[in-house]
Motif scaffolding. Structure first.
Motif, short mmCIF file in Angstrom:
data_model
loop_
_atom_site.label_atom_id
_atom_site.label_comp_id
_atom_site.label_asym_id
_atom_site.label_seq_id
_atom_site.Cartn_x
_atom_site.Cartn_y
_atom_site.Cartn_z
N CYS A 1 0.76 -1.24 -0.01
CA CYS A 1 -0.10 0.00 0.12
C CYS A 1 0.94 1.31 0.04
N ALA A 2 0.46 2.24 -0.71
CA ALA A 2 0.89 3.55 -0.62
C ALA A 2 0.03 4.69 -0.93
N GLY A 3 0.20 5.84 -0.36
CA GLY A 3 -0.93 6.88 -0.82
C GLY A 3 -1.20 7.12 -2.24
N ALA A 4 -2.28 7.61 -2.65
CA ALA A 4 -2.49 8.00 -3.98
C ALA A 4 -1.37 8.90 -4.47
N GLY A 5 -0.86 8.91 -5.84
CA GLY A 5 0.03 9.63 -6.37
C GLY A 5 1.47 9.45 -5.95
N VAL A 6 1.57 8.50 -4.94
CA VAL A 6 2.80 8.23 -4.26
C VAL A 6 3.73 6.77 -5.12
N CYS A 7 4.76 7.20 -5.44
CA CYS A 7 5.56 6.00 -6.08
C CYS A 7 6.04 5.06 -5.07
N TYR A 8 5.55 3.88 -5.37
CA TYR A 8 6.03 2.85 -4.36
C TYR A 8 6.91 1.86 -5.24
N ASN A 9 8.06 1.66 -4.32
CA ASN A 9 9.24 0.58 -4.76
C ASN A 9 8.80 -0.68 -4.27
N VAL A 10 8.48 -1.51 -5.17
CA VAL A 10 8.45 -3.16 -4.67
C VAL A 10 9.66 -3.72 -3.75
N PRO A 11 9.30 -4.41 -2.78
CA PRO A 11 10.27 -4.90 -1.75
C PRO A 11 10.96 -5.96 -2.62
N SER A 12 12.36 -5.96 -2.06
CA SER A 12 13.12 -7.02 -2.55
C SER A 12 12.68 -8.38 -2.86
N SER A 13 11.80 -8.75 -2.13
CA SER A 13 11.16 -10.08 -2.04
C SER A 13 10.40 -10.32 -3.22
N PHE A 14 9.69 -9.31 -4.06
CA PHE A 14 8.91 -9.25 -4.92
C PHE A 14 9.56 -8.52 -6.32
N ASN A 15 10.55 -7.82 -6.30
CA ASN A 15 11.39 -7.00 -7.28
C ASN A 15 11.52 -8.11 -8.35
N ASP A 16 10.82 -7.79 -9.58
CA ASP A 16 11.07 -8.64 -10.78
C ASP A 16 10.67 -9.91 -10.58
N GLN A 17 9.58 -10.17 -9.74
CA GLN A 17 9.07 -11.55 -9.65
C GLN A 17 7.65 -11.55 -9.51
N ILE A 18 6.95 -10.24 -9.86
CA ILE A 18 5.58 -10.42 -9.85
C ILE A 18 4.77 -11.01 -11.23
N SER A 19 4.10 -12.06 -11.09
CA SER A 19 3.37 -12.74 -12.17
C SER A 19 1.74 -12.47 -12.27
N SER A 20 1.19 -11.76 -11.14
CA SER A 20 -0.21 -11.40 -11.11
C SER A 20 -0.34 -10.24 -10.05
N LEU A 21 -1.31 -9.36 -10.38
CA LEU A 21 -1.47 -8.28 -9.52
C LEU A 21 -2.72 -7.52 -9.69
N GLY A 22 -3.34 -7.02 -8.62
CA GLY A 22 -4.49 -6.07 -8.92
C GLY A 22 -4.76 -5.09 -7.78
N PRO A 23 -4.95 -3.75 -8.13
CA PRO A 23 -5.26 -2.89 -7.13
C PRO A 23 -6.74 -3.09 -6.49
#
Length: 144
Positions: free
Chosen positions: A72-94
């Motif tokens: 989670c992050a505030g609206a309009g705020v860039c969120y950097n993915v934690p290292s455990s998920f960086n370049d490993q996400i295969s499905s996502l949904g807001p």
């Protein structure tokens, strides 16, 4: 203006859905996402929509499986993915809003990006020929 853009995207989506649409249709993607969230003990969309922030449910495997987490992050705020998920996400949904995922940290556009809305994508290997799978490093979401 954002509402107009979302309406335009929704209207044009079927015309560009060969590689970009969720594989199981929006209703099934939403059902998969909600079931996976409950299985992992994550608050569901109904609860999250009441907050002043945007959350994105991410998983390391297609169909909202594997290692999953709500970020989670505030609206309009860039969120950097934690290292455990960086370049490993295969499905996502807001949980709500309009979001843009970036293949670089700090929401830098140079390496590539794509936009997504609820319910998200249950298999990123089907989005744009697969180049979005296991590539996400950051995102930003806005209110509709």
């Amino acid at each position: 203006m954002k509402a107009l853009i979302l309406a335009l995207i929704s209207a044009l989506a079927p015309a560009f859905s060969v590689n970009g649409a969720p594989t199981n249709g929006n209703a099934t993607v939403a059902t998969l996402r909600e079931a996976s969230m409950k299985e992992h003990g994550v608050e569901t969309r109904e609860v999250l929509e009441k907050r002043a922030q945007h959350c994105v449910y991410v998983c390391t495997q297609a169909e909202f499986s594997g290692l999953c987490q709500n970020e989670c992050a505030g609206a309009g705020v860039c969120y950097n993915v934690p290292s455990s998920f960086n370049d490993q996400i295969s499905s996502l949904g807001p949980d709500s809003g309009y979001c843009r995922a970036f293949f670089d940290r700090d929401c830098q556009i140079a390496a590539g990006h794509f936009d997504f809305v609820y319910p998200g994508y249950d298999d990123l290997s089907h989005l744009g020929g697969g180049e979005s799978n296991d590539q996400i490093s950051s995102w930003i979401c806005w209110d509709n």
